[in-house]
Design an enzyme around this catalytic site. Structure first.
Site, PDB file in Angstrom:
ATOM      1  N   LYS A  74       0.852  -1.200   0.000  1.00 43.43           N
ATOM      2  CA  LYS A  74       0.000   0.000   0.000  1.00 43.43           C
ATOM      3  C   LYS A  74       0.879   1.238   0.000  1.00 43.43           C
ATOM      4  O   LYS A  74       1.979   1.228   0.554  1.00 43.43           O
ATOM      5  CB  LYS A  74      -0.881   0.043   1.266  1.00 43.43           C
ATOM      6  CG  LYS A  74      -2.129   0.880   1.111  1.00 43.43           C
ATOM      7  CD  LYS A  74      -3.239   0.068   0.486  1.00 43.43           C
ATOM      8  CE  LYS A  74      -4.517   0.854   0.299  1.00 43.43           C
ATOM      9  NZ  LYS A  74      -5.589  -0.020  -0.175  1.00 43.43           N
ATOM     10  N   GLY A 178     -22.588   5.465   2.814  1.00 44.05           N
ATOM     11  CA  GLY A 178     -21.572   6.037   1.923  1.00 44.05           C
ATOM     12  C   GLY A 178     -21.924   5.828   0.464  1.00 44.05           C
ATOM     13  O   GLY A 178     -21.989   4.695  -0.008  1.00 44.05           O
ATOM     14  N   GLY A 180     -20.196   7.132  -2.159  1.00 45.14           N
ATOM     15  CA  GLY A 180     -19.048   7.539  -2.972  1.00 45.14           C
ATOM     16  C   GLY A 180     -19.003   6.714  -4.241  1.00 45.14           C
ATOM     17  O   GLY A 180     -20.013   6.131  -4.650  1.00 45.14           O
ATOM     18  N   VAL A 182     -17.771   3.766  -5.023  1.00 43.36           N
ATOM     19  CA  VAL A 182     -18.169   2.356  -4.910  1.00 43.36           C
ATOM     20  C   VAL A 182     -19.603   2.238  -4.371  1.00 43.36           C
ATOM     21  O   VAL A 182     -20.446   1.547  -4.951  1.00 43.36           O
ATOM     22  CB  VAL A 182     -17.182   1.555  -4.028  1.00 43.36           C
ATOM     23  CG1 VAL A 182     -17.661   0.121  -3.874  1.00 43.36           C
ATOM     24  CG2 VAL A 182     -15.778   1.580  -4.624  1.00 43.36           C
TER      25      VAL A 182
HETATM   26  N1  PHE Z   1      -7.862   0.278  -3.796  1.00 46.43           N
HETATM   27  C1  PHE Z   1      -7.785  -1.048  -4.272  1.00 46.43           C
HETATM   28  C2  PHE Z   1      -8.065  -2.039  -3.156  1.00 46.43           C
HETATM   29  O1  PHE Z   1      -8.058  -1.694  -1.982  1.00 46.43           O
HETATM   30  C3  PHE Z   1      -6.438  -1.311  -4.792  1.00 46.43           C
HETATM   31  C4  PHE Z   1      -6.293  -1.492  -6.252  1.00 46.43           C
HETATM   32  C5  PHE Z   1      -7.328  -1.440  -7.151  1.00 46.43           C
HETATM   33  C6  PHE Z   1      -5.066  -1.770  -6.697  1.00 46.43           C
HETATM   34  C7  PHE Z   1      -7.136  -1.663  -8.464  1.00 46.43           C
HETATM   35  C8  PHE Z   1      -4.851  -2.012  -8.021  1.00 46.43           C
HETATM   36  C9  PHE Z   1      -5.877  -1.955  -8.895  1.00 46.43           C
HETATM   37  O2  PHE Z   1      -8.310  -3.202  -3.414  1.00 46.43           O
END
Ligand code: PHE
Length: 352
Positions: A74, A178, A180, A182
């Site tokens: 991350k 939420g 947002g 998603v």
């Molecule tokens: N934010 C995404 C997750 O937590 C991470 C991600 C998505 C990484 C798409 C690469 C491609 O799963």
């Protein structure tokens, strides 16, 4: 003292932005570490570090549980709460991220996360090829949030089958916390499938979407305890706290927010109260599954989507194991993660 679980953690003052750029590689055991880039405000950069450590471990679990040959990482750009972030400084921070990622020579690849979008991946991509979800015009798979939503809906089918004996959403009531990128897509998909919705967001402009979907609106302080069949946490993490559990009025909790539990024991508490909690790292895997399937494994849109839909089977398997053993779904999911991390799959199989 806690032992270091991570393979590598980089903390650097970004030379362009002056902001703390944190990259945590939790594991490359199954393959290249993958995890999004979060740009977020923190009272102290160490809070951002802690977030990166927890979220990267969550990515290892997320990728392992879905059977992908990737590890977890991350990136966090920790913006001080008092700082104003001009577009220029923000772009500098993204280039700072690109520079760190490229220095890792492919051990880690980044992508979008809270606070970043495909256009930002294009800026990171000026410095490194190890970035997912650039805009399609630049050869990336673009916005991952619709696919994350599709994965959550697949997890919801499994949870509804387990709870009600049917994966049909008609007449079921879902509480979405939420709206947002998603959460909004989840609400749309559920409404289209005939579900009833109660929704909430800290941004009251989202009331328009609620109206469009025929959903009722709740205040952010009330949505978690709203009466519903399933609660869907789709805002920030840490919302499931101990004192909340006795006040919950849902049969199951399934949502994409990362790190939903305020502390691990809440999973046990929910289980004792007869509430099914599907671990966030399982429910939220759709976006990363889609991006990796298309961009790394060069699969078609249709087979990548099928891979996202397979979250339904993963959740079914976890809920079945939980029922068989009497342990929590969280425990069953961890067992699956441990099993995958222990078993050296032939890479070819996993990549297929
Ligand atoms: N934010 C995404 C997750 O937590 C991470 C991600 C998505 C990484 C798409 C690469 C491609 O799963």
């Amino acid at each position: 003292m806690a032992s270091l679980e991570h393979e590598e953690v980089i903390v650097r003052a970004g030379p362009r932005s002056g902001l703390p750029v944190i990259v945590a590689i939790h594991s490359t055991h199954l393959g290249q570490a993958v995890g999004g880039c979060r740009i977020w405000r923190y009272p102290d950069w160490r809070d951002g570090l802690e977030d990166a450590l927890r979220l990267s471990a969550g990515m290892t679990a997320k990728l392992a549980v879905c059977g992908l040959a990737n590890g977890g990482g991350k990136t966090v750009v920790a913006v001080p709460e008092s700082a104003t972030l001009s577009a220029e400084r923000r772009a500098g921070a993204l280039r700072d991220v690109g520079e760190v990622v490229t220095s890792l020579s492919g051990r880690y690849a980044t992508g979008p996360d809270v606070g970043t979008a495909p256009a930002d991946m294009a800026i990171i991509g000026e410095l490194t090829g190890h970035v997912f979800c650039k805009p399609p015009a630049l050869g990336g798979s673009g916005d991952s949030s619709p696919h994350t939503a599709t994965g959550v809906v697949a997890a919801l089918r499994a949870a509804c089958s387990r709870t009600y004996g049917s994966a049909d959403f008609g007449g079921r009531l879902f509480a979405v916390s939420g709206l947002g990128s998603v959460g909004g897509h989840i609400a749309r998909q559920l409404a289209a499938a005939g579900a009833s919705l109660v929704v909430s967001d800290i941004d009251t402009e989202k009331k328009d979407l609620a109206k469009e979907l025929g959903a009722s609106w709740a205040d952010p302080g009330e949505i978690l305890t709203a009466e519903a069949d399933v609660l869907i946490p789709a805002a920030l993490g840490g919302v499931l706290a101990r004192d909340l559990v006795p006040r919950l009025r849902c049969a199951a909790i399934v949502g994409p927010a990362n790190n939903q539990l305020a502390e691990p024991c809440v999973a046990d508490l929910l289980h004792e109260h007869g509430i099914i909690w599907v671990p966030d790292y399982v429910a939220s895997a759709g976006g990363v599954i889609y991006a990796l399937s298309v961009e790394l494994r060069h699969q078609t849109h249709a087979s990548a989507l099928a891979r996202v839909q397979a979250i339904e089977q993963t959740v079914t398997q976890i809920l079945h194991a939980s029922q068989q053993t009497g342990r929590t779904p969280a425990h069953a999911a961890q067992e699956l993660v441990r099993h995958r991390l222990r078993t050296p799959f032939p890479r070819r199989l996993l990549n297929g």
